[in-house]
Scaffold this active site. Structure first.
Site, PDB file in Angstrom:
ATOM      1  N   HIS A  82      39.716  45.243  37.735  1.00  0.00           N
ATOM      2  CA  HIS A  82      41.113  44.941  38.079  1.00  0.00           C
ATOM      3  C   HIS A  82      42.061  46.007  37.548  1.00  0.00           C
ATOM      4  CE1 HIS A  82      41.218  42.716  34.086  1.00  0.00           C
ATOM      5  NE2 HIS A  82      42.455  43.205  34.073  1.00  0.00           N
ATOM      6  N   ASP A 218      33.542  42.372  36.047  1.00  0.00           N
ATOM      7  CA  ASP A 218      34.860  43.012  36.075  1.00  0.00           C
ATOM      8  C   ASP A 218      34.794  44.361  35.356  1.00  0.00           C
ATOM      9  OD1 ASP A 218      37.508  43.603  36.274  1.00  0.00           O
ATOM     10  OD2 ASP A 218      38.247  41.751  35.371  1.00  0.00           O
ATOM     11  N   SER A 651      42.533  44.302  28.466  1.00  0.00           N
ATOM     12  CA  SER A 651      41.691  44.397  29.659  1.00  0.00           C
ATOM     13  C   SER A 651      41.033  45.777  29.694  1.00  0.00           C
ATOM     14  CB  SER A 651      42.529  44.207  30.920  1.00  0.00           C
ATOM     15  OG  SER A 651      42.971  42.885  31.041  1.00  0.00           O
TER      16      SER A 651
END
Length: 725
Positions: A82, A218, A651
């Protein structure tokens, strides 16, 4: 950084192993014996050398608001899928849908450059507290205080950035107890090497987001490039891979429950230093407003995107971001309630106040500062609705967002550079223009018009003393859907702002030149920008008051603690020490810390968001595990939990073992831990990581990326020059 109240003596271990986002300098103050007992096998000075101002931690890089890490000397960077989504979207079309299909460069020449993509490698941290505080004139009011500190920060950054390819910033700790100058090398040529299919990188979609158990791959792999002489340079076919001094080799053995890990990265912002009443305001107004406004925008984008394949791609990146923030807000509300966080903060403040009162005159300024901060907070709450709408809602529609950006850029350009808003200084112009150029991929008119209609409807419902003048001027003071929709149609029909060439010309024009265009959407943006600028002046005064008051209170809080206190996240490099472990989310339920490929297949419905790509399911169902099977699980580990202290900005953070080897990539927190931003709860504080063995299984058994595996050092044989597959 000098030892101050921010850096209390840390010879004793932290009270909670997982709690604390520690700065590199603080790591050197922690007890080496405690770190060894936790599982660190490296000398702490290997992590950070105070003489050089660098170390293994510098293998952790900033990737445009996310974290990432070098995993090979040849400039390979691993981060989240992402976090690389903008590059993936940039190169996707209905005919070549890389979002759905994924991407693997067969050779280096095929790697895809990302417009505006950058990697920042940390170089040094310098305490500049004395310089910053000395810049405030005697007797300065709050506006003058803010402007003096803002000016000094700009001067320090300008001096720091005299070196080529350097990106610097001044950050404050504990509301202004400390100020640090952060210096980083900025690499400007970043290319996509590998992205898994959407059915891997986003498996579970919004339904599984912030949840456990999780089965999401991810991750994505990028490569940073430099000029042939090793200096940072924009994209060029002549560029060569960046040579990373520090990187994290991949730990092919992975992790098991109770293993020691470290999560390194650039956590964005947390709120543990807020007063209880400030937390209560977020609970009662801010997060409900986020849920309301963004929820409407999500429904709009999903509805219009489903009607057009190109439109679905255009809104994909924005929709992904909105979903994340929207669900996060729900988790914050649930966590604040579940953990009684506001009430606990009130109790903690009361305890500090009692202690400070016993200290007599020494801590009287701290008590007075807290009382004044409460008055400031109460005044701010009165204007919340208008300020929230003015700041957030118009940015949902790309047209008004672009219009206000161009308008603010023009207004600020008329000032001397040092007097401009930081986000519009000359050093930011390249970034702004890159964003304006990239916007072309995000514009989808049916969505645009619906989002702007929703904004106008909300603005026209504000009370008389809280109106947004730009809306009243261009759309009237009362809402009629038919009339407003017609005005919006005319706005978009008459604008050139959404034409890329014209938009880029506008980015270099003055306010007078923009006004002379008589462009209706731009005219709305010019008026909206003026109100945003006026609001910024109000916020400057509030920030000046906070700079005056909050440090006094925080000094008392830190002194009362009598133990190490890691500062709130502020986008700087941090380390969290943790263990791999599960948790009990509620009565009668216990979650184990690992998920597997078999669990992923069990969720597969063949429909989004649980649609496993065929090339993945075939290999998984055949149990072609290769060398990546966990001997105890007898399966491929997909995700794992640890009790690391993480937040937004983490992240893509590398999760490494005690040897400094990469065992996973952080990408999320569990639902019960979202309100961790306000207070760490060891019972539910869990972050979610992609297991390195799932990454390697994907590259090996699914993608047959042999050369990439050799480049990563997990397969024998040197990679062929220029080859990634």
């Amino acid at each position: 950084m000098k030892k101050t109240l921010l850096l209390l003596s840390l010879v004793a271990a932290p009270a909670l192993a997982g709690e604390g986002k520690w700065t590199p300098q603080q790591v050197l103050e922690l007890s080496p014996a405690w770190l060894r007992a936790q599982g660190l096998q490296l000398p702490p000075k290997k992590l950070w050398d105070p003489k050089r101002g660098t170390g293994l931690l510098a293998g952790t890089v900033n990737v445009g608001g996310c974290s990432g890490s070098f995993i090979a000397e040849s400039g390979l960077v691993i981060t989240n899928h992402h976090c690389a989504f903008g590059v993936i979207q940039e190169h996707s079309t209905p005919q070549r849908d890389l979002i759905t299909q994924g991407f693997l460069a067969s050779k280096r020449e095929d790697e895809l450059p990302g417009k505006g993509s950058r990697v920042q490698v940390p170089r040094s941290f310098t305490d500049v507290t004395k310089d910053v505080l000395a810049s405030v004139p005697e007797g300065a009011d709050d506006v003058a205080r803010y402007k003096a500190i803002d000016r000094k920060e700009k001067e320090l950054v300008a001096e720091c950035e005299k070196r080529p390819a350097t990106r610097c910033k001044v950050v404050s700790f504990d509301g202004g107890v400390n100020y640090t100058l952060v210096d980083a090398v900025e690499l400007m040529d970043v290319r996509l090497v590998y992205a898994p299919p959407r059915g891997v990188g986003e498996y579970g979609g919004d339904e599984d987001n912030w949840m456990w158990p999780r089965h999401t791959g991810d991750f994505a792999i990028l490569r940073a490039y430099t000029a042939p002489d090793g200096t940072s340079a924009p994209f060029s076919e002549k560029n060569i891979p960046y040579k990373a001094e520090f990187f994290f080799p991949l730990a092919t053995q992975g992790v098991k429950p109770n293993d020691f890990v470290m999560v390194l990265g650039y956590p964005g912002v947390t709120f543990r230093a807020l007063l209880a009443e400030e937390m209560a305001e977020r609970q009662s107004r801010y997060y409900p407003a986020i849920r309301d406004v963004l929820g409407e925008a999500i429904r709009t984008l999903e509805a219009v995107g489903e009607k057009d394949a190109a439109g679905k791609i255009a809104v994909a990146s924005q929709l992904k971001s909105l979903h994340n923030v929207h669900k996060n807000a729900g988790g914050q509300l649930a966590g604040l309630k579940r953990g009684n966080i506001v009430e606990k903060q009130r109790e903690a403040e009361a305890a500090v106040a009692v202690w400070a009162q016993k200290g007599g005159a020494k801590w009287q300024p701290a008590l007075e500062a807290r009382a004044a901060l409460l008055v400031e907070q109460s005044a701010t709450a009165k204007s919340f609705d208008r300020e929230f709408l003015l700041a957030v809602a118009p940015r949902l529609a790309r047209g008004p967002a672009v219009a206000t950006t161009v308008s603010r850029m023009a207004a600020e350009r008329a000032k001397p550079d040092m007097e401009r808003r930081p986000e519009y200084m000359e050093r930011e112009h390249v970034r702004i223009k890159e964003r304006l150029e990239r916007e072309q991929k995000n514009i989808f008119l049916p969505a645009e018009k619906q989002l702007l209609l929703a904004f106008v409807r909300r603005a026209q419902s504000l009370p008389a003393d809280a109106r947004i003048a730009a809306v009243d001027k261009h759309f009237g003071k009362t809402f009629s859907e038919k009339d407003v929709a017609a005005k919006i149609d005319a706005l978009y029909a008459g604008t050139k702002l959404l034409t890329q060439d014209e938009r880029m010309k506008m980015a270099g024009e003055s306010v007078g030149q923009l006004e002379a265009r008589k462009d209706p959407l731009l005219a709305f943006g010019l008026d909206l920008a003026r109100e945003q600028a006026e609001l910024d002046e109000v916020k400057d005064r509030r920030q000046g008051a906070s700079m005056r008051l909050r440090p006094e209170w925080r000094k008392a809080v830190l002194a009362h603690a009598g133990k190490p206190v890691a500062p709130d996240a502020n986008g700087t490099l941090r380390v969290s020490f943790a263990k791999v472990q599960g948790y009990a989310p509620r009565d009668g339920a216990i979650y184990t810390p690992q998920t597997t490929l078999s669990g992923l297949l069990a969720k597969n419905t063949g429909k989004e968001p649980f649609d496993v790509p065929e090339k993945v399911s075939k290999v998984a169902e055949a149990k072609r595990f290769g060398a990546w099977q966990d001997t105890k699980l007898k399966d491929i580990p997909v995700n794992f939990l640890s009790d690391a202290d993480t937040t937004g900005g983490n992240s893509g953070s590398p999760t490494v073992n005690g040897k400094g080897q990469l065992v996973g990539v952080n990408f999320d927190r569990v639902w019960e831990n979202v309100a961790n931003d306000f207070g760490y709860n060891p019972e539910v504080a869990r972050n979610v990581n992609v297991d390195v063995r799932y990454i390697l299984w994907m590259l090996d058994q699914v993608e047959n990326a042999d050369a990439l595996l050799r480049e990563l050092g997990v397969r024998k044989g040197a990679p062929v020059a220029g080859e990634t597959r």
